[in-house]
Design an enzyme around this catalytic site. Structure first.
Site, PDB file in Angstrom:
ATOM      1  CD  GLU A 172      53.072 -42.027 -32.710  1.00 19.97           C
ATOM      2  OE1 GLU A 172      52.271 -42.602 -33.475  1.00 19.97           O
ATOM      3  OE2 GLU A 172      52.869 -40.892 -32.237  1.00 19.97           O
ATOM      4  CE1 TYR A 173      52.236 -47.336 -36.849  1.00 19.48           C
ATOM      5  CE2 TYR A 173      52.930 -45.031 -36.945  1.00 19.48           C
ATOM      6  CZ  TYR A 173      51.934 -45.995 -36.969  1.00 19.48           C
ATOM      7  OH  TYR A 173      50.629 -45.607 -37.116  1.00 19.48           O
ATOM      8  CB  THR A 236      44.755 -43.519 -23.649  1.00 20.42           C
ATOM      9  OG1 THR A 236      45.149 -42.327 -22.934  1.00 20.42           O
ATOM     10  CG2 THR A 236      45.400 -44.702 -22.979  1.00 20.42           C
ATOM     11  CE1 TYR A 237      47.095 -39.623 -29.242  1.00 22.57           C
ATOM     12  CE2 TYR A 237      46.733 -39.063 -26.938  1.00 22.57           C
ATOM     13  CZ  TYR A 237      47.557 -39.093 -28.052  1.00 22.57           C
ATOM     14  OH  TYR A 237      48.833 -38.601 -27.966  1.00 22.57           O
ATOM     15  CD  GLU A 238      44.220 -40.656 -33.873  1.00 24.91           C
ATOM     16  OE1 GLU A 238      44.561 -40.965 -35.024  1.00 24.91           O
ATOM     17  OE2 GLU A 238      43.323 -39.810 -33.622  1.00 24.91           O
ATOM     18  CD1 TRP A 360      46.385 -35.782 -31.340  1.00 22.02           C
ATOM     19  CD2 TRP A 360      48.424 -34.922 -30.938  1.00 22.02           C
ATOM     20  NE1 TRP A 360      46.943 -35.470 -32.556  1.00 22.02           N
ATOM     21  CE2 TRP A 360      48.193 -34.933 -32.330  1.00 22.02           C
ATOM     22  CE3 TRP A 360      49.626 -34.399 -30.457  1.00 22.02           C
ATOM     23  CZ2 TRP A 360      49.130 -34.461 -33.244  1.00 22.02           C
ATOM     24  CZ3 TRP A 360      50.555 -33.939 -31.355  1.00 22.02           C
ATOM     25  CH2 TRP A 360      50.302 -33.972 -32.737  1.00 22.02           C
TER      26      TRP A 360
END
Length: 383
Positions: A172-173, A236-238, A360
């Protein structure tokens, strides 16, 4: 199966009688414990028949989830029968290409998954010593081909020794300038590991367009990564998250936008939809930079509503449940997942013909989710 929303004056006996099922079956399916209290607005799964009649089945859905090695043995045992793969979180790596194992021993969980007929999958992340994603580590890896070769060799050796049966890359990032090299690295890992029969998946930040701005998105090229990996999972969350304002963790209107973009860039048979198995609780009012939400299980969220005598409400746009209550002079807001919101995500998977569902995280067992999934994607009952 159907979903029933609790109304004022309802009790478990009346609901079970109306549904035509034993009350014990209603309690078991929804993990309702003595003294069997309900919250107005609570979504209940109404099973189609006695539990003994629902045999383990082969599903058309690829189902998996992430778990830390310190997951309780009971939770792992309860969850594994519903999975095809178990993603064990996570291995990091150093700038010298040495793997950093999870803080807790993963050996027992690998063995338990394999014994249950579930493929244990190693998760590779660039986590730093502070437990956060380190994009400097990603850049160092992308710029050094020899470092990549050492890391890939370490991956293959460790996976073989430990008994892993696949690899998931969760970077990520990723900086925009590292995006093409990241896709090339993913393809390189896949080509090596496929010799040993190990599939490679990659977790993708939830983009809604190819040129979406932001550090979380710019280095994640859906088309290139879709070509490089065997499978992808959309994270697809957060949307609602620890330091953000109170909102649904996975609002269905936004999840749909991500899926619409993803299927335009990646073959649908490679795509799994990420689903959160948790919610968040915020102290209110929200103050940016100060307020910090706490993760909460779906069952704990319902318990809060019951304990404080408040109804659970449902946002028709986000297709998510939420509630608010007061305690010690502080108002609290909670967004979480229930069978209604999860059913909406399952419907999206079917609508677009996606490969599967990835969770998750699996640290709390939420039985209604798994029973609903089993029913919705069952194709053959075992004799």
């Amino acid at each position: 199966m159907s979903v029933y929303v609790v109304k004022e004056g309802d009790n478990v006996d009346r609901i079970a009688e109306t549904a035509g099922i034993p009350v014990g079956e209603l309690l078991w399916a929804n993990q309702i414990e003595y003294p069997y209290r309900l919250a107005v607005g609570q979504s209940l799964l109404i099973p189609e028949g006695p539990a003994a009649d629902r045999e383990q089945s082969r599903r058309e859905l690829y189902s998996f989830g992430y778990a830390y090695p310190f997951i309780s043995r009971e939770t792992a045992e309860q969850t594994l029968p519903f999975l095809t793969d178990l993603y064990i979180f996570s291995y990091g790596f150093t700038e010298q290409g040495t793997l950093i194992p999870p803080s807790s021993d993963d050996t027992w969980l690998i063995r338990q998954a394999a014994d249950a007929g579930v493929d244990p999958v190693m998760v590779l992340t660039p986590l730093g010593a502070d437990g956060r994603f380190n994009n400097n580590l990603v850049t160092a890896l992308m710029e050094d081909r020899r470092l990549q070769e050492r890391l890939i060799w370490e991956l293959g050796r460790t996976m073989t020794e430990k008994g892993y049966r696949g690899l998931d890359i969760d970077f990520e990032y990723v900086r925009a300038e590292d995006g093409p090299a990241f896709a090339e690295f993913t393809g390189r890992v896949r080509r090596v590991l496929q010799v040993f029969g190990y599939p490679v998946s990659v977790a993708l930040a939830p983009k809604t367009s190819p040129d979406q701005k932001g550090l979380l998105y710019e280095g994640i090229d859906y088309r290139l990564l879709g070509e490089a990996a065997d499978r992808v999972m959309l994270m697809t969350y957060e949307w609602g998250y620890t330091y953000g304002p109170p909102m649904a963790v996975a609002p269905l209107n936004m999840v749909r936008r991500v899926v619409e973009y993803a299927v335009s860039a990646i073959p649908v048979e490679k795509i799994s939809l990420g689903i959160p198995n948790y919610g968040y609780e915020w102290p209110l009012p929200y103050v940016r930079g100060t307020t910090k939400a706490q993760s909460i299980s779906n069952r704990e969220a319902v318990a809060r509503a019951i304990d404080h005598g408040v109804p659970i409400r449902f946002d028709e746009t986000a297709w998510s449940p939420y509630l608010r209550y007061w305690q010690y002079g502080i108002q609290h807001g909670i967004w979480f997942e229930d069978v209604r919101s999860i059913q909406g995500k399952f419907d999206l998977i079917r609508e677009y013909g996606l490969l599967g569902a990835g969770y998750w995280q699996l640290m709390n067992f939420f039985r209604p989710n798994w029973l609903l999934m089993e029913e919705k994607f069952r194709i053959i009952r075992n004799n």
